[in-house]
Design a protein around this motif. Sequence first.
Motif, PDB file in Angstrom:
ATOM      1  N   CYS A  66       0.834  -1.197   0.000  1.00  7.57           N
ATOM      2  CA  CYS A  66       0.000   0.000   0.000  1.00  7.57           C
ATOM      3  C   CYS A  66       0.869   1.248   0.000  1.00  7.57           C
ATOM      4  O   CYS A  66       1.845   1.339   0.746  1.00  7.57           O
ATOM      5  N   LEU A  67       0.518   2.213  -0.842  1.00  3.57           N
ATOM      6  CA  LEU A  67       1.273   3.464  -0.921  1.00  3.57           C
ATOM      7  C   LEU A  67       0.718   4.526   0.030  1.00  3.57           C
ATOM      8  O   LEU A  67       1.229   5.622   0.098  1.00  3.57           O
ATOM      9  N   HIS A  68      -0.321   4.191   0.760  1.00  2.00           N
ATOM     10  CA  HIS A  68      -0.889   5.083   1.780  1.00  2.00           C
ATOM     11  C   HIS A  68      -1.145   6.478   1.197  1.00  2.00           C
ATOM     12  O   HIS A  68      -0.520   7.463   1.554  1.00  2.00           O
ATOM     13  N   CYS A  69      -2.096   6.488   0.272  1.00  2.84           N
ATOM     14  CA  CYS A  69      -2.449   7.716  -0.448  1.00  2.84           C
ATOM     15  C   CYS A  69      -2.908   8.815   0.523  1.00  2.84           C
ATOM     16  O   CYS A  69      -3.536   8.534   1.549  1.00  2.84           O
ATOM     17  N   VAL A  70      -2.606  10.049   0.161  1.00  3.53           N
ATOM     18  CA  VAL A  70      -3.051  11.193   0.954  1.00  3.53           C
ATOM     19  C   VAL A  70      -4.577  11.308   0.889  1.00  3.53           C
ATOM     20  O   VAL A  70      -5.232  11.642   1.876  1.00  3.53           O
ATOM     21  N   ASP A  71      -5.140  11.009  -0.276  1.00  4.58           N
ATOM     22  CA  ASP A  71      -6.589  11.037  -0.460  1.00  4.58           C
ATOM     23  C   ASP A  71      -7.011   9.646  -0.947  1.00  4.58           C
ATOM     24  O   ASP A  71      -7.286   9.449  -2.134  1.00  4.58           O
ATOM     25  N   PRO A  72      -7.034   8.663  -0.056  1.00  9.05           N
ATOM     26  CA  PRO A  72      -7.178   7.267  -0.484  1.00  9.05           C
ATOM     27  C   PRO A  72      -8.550   6.923  -1.061  1.00  9.05           C
ATOM     28  O   PRO A  72      -9.584   7.185  -0.445  1.00  9.05           O
ATOM     29  N   ALA A  73      -8.526   6.323  -2.240  1.00  5.88           N
ATOM     30  CA  ALA A  73      -9.772   5.913  -2.898  1.00  5.88           C
ATOM     31  C   ALA A  73     -10.485   4.840  -2.085  1.00  5.88           C
ATOM     32  O   ALA A  73     -11.717   4.786  -2.061  1.00  5.88           O
ATOM     33  N   GLY A  89      -0.523   9.348   8.612  1.00  2.00           N
ATOM     34  CA  GLY A  89      -0.844   9.232   7.195  1.00  2.00           C
ATOM     35  C   GLY A  89      -1.076   7.800   6.753  1.00  2.00           C
ATOM     36  O   GLY A  89      -1.526   7.553   5.637  1.00  2.00           O
ATOM     37  N   ALA A  90      -0.768   6.832   7.616  1.00  2.00           N
ATOM     38  CA  ALA A  90      -0.988   5.426   7.267  1.00  2.00           C
ATOM     39  C   ALA A  90      -2.479   5.145   7.128  1.00  2.00           C
ATOM     40  O   ALA A  90      -3.272   5.534   7.981  1.00  2.00           O
ATOM     41  N   VAL A  91      -2.846   4.490   6.023  1.00  2.00           N
ATOM     42  CA  VAL A  91      -4.234   4.106   5.787  1.00  2.00           C
ATOM     43  C   VAL A  91      -4.394   2.691   6.330  1.00  2.00           C
ATOM     44  O   VAL A  91      -3.727   1.760   5.878  1.00  2.00           O
ATOM     45  N   LEU A  92      -5.257   2.530   7.318  1.00  2.00           N
ATOM     46  CA  LEU A  92      -5.350   1.269   8.049  1.00  2.00           C
ATOM     47  C   LEU A  92      -6.303   0.280   7.395  1.00  2.00           C
ATOM     48  O   LEU A  92      -7.129   0.643   6.560  1.00  2.00           O
ATOM     49  N   SER A  93      -6.182  -0.977   7.797  1.00  6.53           N
ATOM     50  CA  SER A  93      -7.118  -2.011   7.349  1.00  6.53           C
ATOM     51  C   SER A  93      -8.514  -1.696   7.857  1.00  6.53           C
ATOM     52  O   SER A  93      -8.684  -0.933   8.808  1.00  6.53           O
ATOM     53  N   ALA A  94      -9.496  -2.326   7.258  1.00 10.35           N
ATOM     54  CA  ALA A  94     -10.885  -2.097   7.666  1.00 10.35           C
ATOM     55  C   ALA A  94     -11.097  -2.533   9.108  1.00 10.35           C
ATOM     56  O   ALA A  94     -10.589  -3.563   9.534  1.00 10.35           O
TER      57      ALA A  94
END
Length: 200
Positions: A66-73, A89-94
Amino acid sequence: MTFSIVEPKDKDVQKRRKLYMELENCIGCRACLAACTQCGGHEERNRNYVYDVNPLVNRQTMPLMCLHCVDPACARSCPAQAIQIHESGAVLSAMVEKCIGCQNCTIACPYGIPKFDEEENLMYKCDLCIDRTKDDIPPMCASVCPSNTLQWLTEDEIADKKQATEVGNDKWVTSMPYLEGETHVTVNLPGVLQGTVKLF
């Protein structure tokens, strides 16, 4: 649909570390995959991948996580707001208690990162080993990579690498415009794409 991002508390952003990927260094050992399963909370699931770039032609491989998008889709597409964004900024799992198993996130991600576990009815993905990285400990993948394909660097160290390449700013890639959008993971695309040779 909105989701909240908690602003980082530390003022010295230059000291904060990011995952840096130097793709042409990958030797295909897959140590990152083995290490990923050992990260706390991953339940021995792989959350990153190693791809063969040209199967049957050569042995070039490339890691992808995961690239941990700033505006994650993935987070934007989640109707249950099950995908949270850490202050780093880390985008976490559901979140188990919120995920409804709609799989919108797996469809929305331009990099094909989120995976869906049908038995658990839950999406899982790389969370940048948040239990480690929130305390500035490298993620498991970067801590074991023998070829420095995956590194845990400060913004200053990444800037030094950019300067050392001696190529124009338009050829040294961090995220935009070559990736879908701005990301919290920095990627240095292979020298063959930049028109340069390896520097070491």
